[in-house]
Design an enzyme around this catalytic site. Structure first.
Site, PDB file in Angstrom:
ATOM      1  N   HIS A 212       0.650  -1.136   0.155  1.00 29.30           N
ATOM      2  CA  HIS A 212       0.136  -0.108   0.173  1.00 29.30           C
ATOM      3  C   HIS A 212       0.643   1.217   0.022  1.00 29.30           C
ATOM      4  O   HIS A 212       0.318   2.323  -0.181  1.00 29.30           O
ATOM      5  CB  HIS A 212      -0.924  -0.037   1.297  1.00 29.30           C
ATOM      6  CG  HIS A 212      -2.210   0.312   1.041  1.00 29.30           C
ATOM      7  ND1 HIS A 212      -2.881   0.789  -0.293  1.00 29.30           N
ATOM      8  CD2 HIS A 212      -3.141   0.764   1.849  1.00 29.30           C
ATOM      9  CE1 HIS A 212      -4.180   1.180   0.071  1.00 29.30           C
ATOM     10  NE2 HIS A 212      -4.281   1.131   1.165  1.00 29.30           N
TER      11      HIS A 212
ATOM     12  N   PHE B  85      -2.927   8.744   7.366  1.00 30.58           N
ATOM     13  CA  PHE B  85      -3.105   7.613   6.655  1.00 30.58           C
ATOM     14  C   PHE B  85      -3.853   7.459   5.417  1.00 30.58           C
ATOM     15  O   PHE B  85      -4.405   8.736   5.284  1.00 30.58           O
ATOM     16  CB  PHE B  85      -4.111   6.826   7.768  1.00 30.58           C
ATOM     17  CG  PHE B  85      -3.331   6.320   8.817  1.00 30.58           C
ATOM     18  CD1 PHE B  85      -2.752   5.195   9.055  1.00 30.58           C
ATOM     19  CD2 PHE B  85      -3.178   7.234  10.078  1.00 30.58           C
ATOM     20  CE1 PHE B  85      -1.902   4.692  10.107  1.00 30.58           C
ATOM     21  CE2 PHE B  85      -2.142   6.625  11.112  1.00 30.58           C
ATOM     22  CZ  PHE B  85      -1.632   5.572  10.899  1.00 30.58           C
TER      23      PHE B  85
END
EC number: 3.1.1.29
Length: 194
Positions: free
Chosen positions: A22, A68
């Protein structure tokens, strides 16, 4: 196309996420930092780490959101406002499930394709009219395995292939910096390394 003024790498902050699939976007901007010799600086008003580098003689801001992945748009839109940069001068580098490791693709405009960092950014901007660098991480084969896949680490072979794709993207970046995005796309998409 106008020259790029802001390059953002998407990922999740923290050592526990550092080597995950990711974080391919973080890996891209970290590679730019390594090549330039610049250093990241925490900028709380932009909710992330920033640096200014020169690429092909052009100054460009780099950003790693510390929000995030799912809240990346907060950092990106803050940076665009603060530096007075229009979205068409923005490149967002992110992981892409639908491309094999070792593949990187440039594009302009479009939807989020299920990528939550893009989803948040598009939602806050109200459109998807910005550049993207899609770094292939491969797909685990079934949608139920996607979350552990993206949050997991790539094997040695896939990790090396992702690194090769990032290098190929960096090699065409000077063209994009000069406003020749179509030529950068053509070279990257026909490169044997990406």
């Amino acid at each position: 196309m106008s020259a790029l003024r802001l390059i953002v790498g998407l990922g999740n902050p923290g050592q526990e996420h550092a080597q995950t699939r990711h974080n391919a976007g973080f890996r891209f901007v970290d590679s730019l930092i390594e090549r330039s010799g610049a250093r990241w600086a925490l900028d709380s008003k932009l909710f992330g780490e920033t640096a200014k580098v020169d690429i092909a003689g052009q100054p460009v801001w780099l950003l790693k959101p510390a929000t995030f992945m799912n809240l990346s748009g907060k950092s990106i839109t803050a940076a665009l406002r603060f530096w007075k940069i229009e979205p068409e001068h923005l490149l967002v580098a992110h992981d892409e499930l639908d491309l094999a490791p070792g593949t990187a693709r440039l594009k302009f405009d479009g939807g989020h394709g299920g990528q939550n960092g893009l989803r948040d950014t598009i939602g806050l901007l109200g459109h998807g009219k910005f550049h993207r660098l899609r770094v292939g991480i491969g797909h685990p084969g079934h949608k139920d395995r996607v979350v552990p896949w993206v949050l997991g680490r790539a094997g040695r072979e896939d990790d090396a292939a992702i690194g090769t794709a990032i290098d190929a993207a960096i090699d065409v970046l000077p063209l994009a910096m000069e406003g020749h995005f179509s030529e950068a796309m053509k070279r990257l998409h026909t490169s044997r390394d990406a």
